[in-house]
Design a protein around this motif. Structure first.
Motif, PDB file in Angstrom:
ATOM      1  N   ASP A 139      30.469  15.817  55.547  1.00 20.96           N
ATOM      2  CA  ASP A 139      30.032  15.923  54.088  1.00 20.96           C
ATOM      3  C   ASP A 139      29.313  15.593  53.213  1.00 20.96           C
ATOM      4  OD1 ASP A 139      30.939  16.166  50.868  1.00 20.96           O
ATOM      5  OD2 ASP A 139      32.850  17.111  51.949  1.00 20.96           O
ATOM      6  N   THR A 162      28.723  13.721  50.676  1.00 23.77           N
ATOM      7  CA  THR A 162      29.187  13.261  49.892  1.00 23.77           C
ATOM      8  C   THR A 162      30.122  11.832  51.184  1.00 23.77           C
ATOM      9  OG1 THR A 162      31.596  13.437  50.466  1.00 23.77           O
ATOM     10  CG2 THR A 162      30.276  14.059  48.014  1.00 23.77           C
ATOM     11  N   PHE A 210      28.166  15.212  41.821  1.00 28.25           N
ATOM     12  CA  PHE A 210      29.234  16.035  42.218  1.00 28.25           C
ATOM     13  C   PHE A 210      29.756  17.005  40.979  1.00 28.25           C
ATOM     14  CE2 PHE A 210      27.372  14.152  45.827  1.00 28.25           C
ATOM     15  CZ  PHE A 210      27.370  14.996  46.687  1.00 28.25           C
ATOM     16  N   ASN A 215      34.035  18.181  40.292  1.00 23.42           N
ATOM     17  CA  ASN A 215      35.410  18.263  40.827  1.00 23.42           C
ATOM     18  C   ASN A 215      36.152  19.067  40.719  1.00 23.42           C
ATOM     19  OD1 ASN A 215      37.963  17.477  42.372  1.00 23.42           O
ATOM     20  ND2 ASN A 215      37.623  15.906  41.847  1.00 23.42           N
ATOM     21  N   LYS A 216      36.326  20.448  41.315  1.00 28.42           N
ATOM     22  CA  LYS A 216      36.898  21.388  40.117  1.00 28.42           C
ATOM     23  C   LYS A 216      38.212  21.547  39.926  1.00 28.42           C
ATOM     24  CE  LYS A 216      37.711  23.508  45.202  1.00 28.42           C
ATOM     25  NZ  LYS A 216      37.615  24.192  46.439  1.00 28.42           N
ATOM     26  N   ARG A 273      38.288  17.140  51.875  1.00 29.48           N
ATOM     27  CA  ARG A 273      37.123  17.409  51.548  1.00 29.48           C
ATOM     28  C   ARG A 273      37.524  19.193  50.510  1.00 29.48           C
ATOM     29  NH1 ARG A 273      32.794  20.824  55.527  1.00 29.48           N
ATOM     30  NH2 ARG A 273      31.669  21.241  53.204  1.00 29.48           N
ATOM     31  N   GLY A 315      37.695  18.698  46.806  1.00 29.19           N
ATOM     32  CA  GLY A 315      37.596  19.785  46.077  1.00 29.19           C
ATOM     33  C   GLY A 315      35.445  19.346  45.459  1.00 29.19           C
ATOM     34  N   TRP A 316      34.796  18.268  46.010  1.00 27.07           N
ATOM     35  CA  TRP A 316      33.515  17.930  45.570  1.00 27.07           C
ATOM     36  C   TRP A 316      32.362  18.900  46.365  1.00 27.07           C
ATOM     37  CZ3 TRP A 316      33.557  15.058  41.677  1.00 27.07           C
ATOM     38  CH2 TRP A 316      35.081  12.852  41.859  1.00 27.07           C
ATOM     39  N   ARG A 317      31.611  18.800  45.001  1.00 29.55           N
ATOM     40  CA  ARG A 317      30.509  20.536  45.522  1.00 29.55           C
ATOM     41  C   ARG A 317      29.815  19.470  44.667  1.00 29.55           C
ATOM     42  NH1 ARG A 317      29.855  23.335  42.251  1.00 29.55           N
ATOM     43  NH2 ARG A 317      31.173  24.498  40.465  1.00 29.55           N
ATOM     44  N   ARG A 327      20.722  19.744  42.880  1.00 27.19           N
ATOM     45  CA  ARG A 327      20.541  19.678  44.411  1.00 27.19           C
ATOM     46  C   ARG A 327      19.116  18.974  44.591  1.00 27.19           C
ATOM     47  NH1 ARG A 327      21.845  23.077  48.115  1.00 27.19           N
ATOM     48  NH2 ARG A 327      23.577  23.807  47.520  1.00 27.19           N
TER      49      ARG A 327
END
Length: 204
Positions: free
Chosen positions: A127, A129, A151, A153-154, A169, A172-174, A180
């Protein structure tokens, strides 16, 4: 800039690069450089150093034994950072253990030195992160601040290191869509990645 991550794939000469940097820091500061390795790698690193003409020796006592003093991570509490001009962490992916005791010891030790190098072939295999722990150890953007900046967090949970470590993972961090390019530009400001010699203009 004195503090950098070296993310070079296997067989690309990461150890000789680490040793060359340590040697330059020793010449610049006049103080020995501490090179941290996993337990089984220390004597191999000293052998590599001698092969390339560097003065290195293993120490388990907490005292510098050569311009490049090699020891394993578990021995770090014996050493005083004031005795060194810089620190090199070989196989620094050990810092991925977010709540690990060793990560805390290494980060605190490095914080007191102006010259720091993290070297690994597996910077963030699971990941992105995880790169935050490397930045934090180098004195850059902290792990939690990195999550907040780049990032999302959903699940809207807190940016808590321990909760992320436990859930991995699944938390939910994306990476934010617009973040980007800024994110990778930020990583490139303190690290260099090398997968093949042609990445840096050499023949593969």
């Amino acid at each position: 800039q004195g503090c950098v991550g070296l993310f070079a794939d296997c067989v690309l000469g990461k150890s000789p690069m680490e040793l060359a940097v340590a040697d330059q820091w020793y010449r610049h500061t006049g103080k020995p450089v501490l090179l941290l390795t996993p337990l089984a790698v220390g004597f191999q690193m000293v052998h590599e150093a001698h092969k390339f003409g560097h003065d290195a020796a293993v120490s388990r006592t907490g005292k510098p034994t050569a311009p490049i003093t090699v020891t394993n991570y578990e021995q770090l509490p014996k050493f005083n950072p004031d005795a060194f001009g810089g620190v090199v962490c070989d196989e620094s992916s050990i810092l991925k253990s977010f709540d690990g005791v060793i990560r805390g010891q290494v980060t605190e030790f490095m914080r007191r030195l102006p010259y720091r190098l993290l070297g690994t072939a597996t910077a963030a295999p699971n990941d992105w992160t995880e790169l935050g722990t490397s930045s934090e150890a180098l004195g850059g953007l902290g792990y939690t601040d990195m999550l907040s900046r780049f990032f999302t967090n959903k699940q809207r949970t807190t940016t808590n290191r321990s909760s992320f470590a436990k859930a991995g993972r699944d938390v939910g961090w994306r990476l934010k869509g617009h973040a980007r390019q800024p994110y990778w530009r930020w990583v490139a400001s303190w690290a260099r990645a090398l997968r093949r010699p042609s990445d840096f203009g050499f023949s593969d």
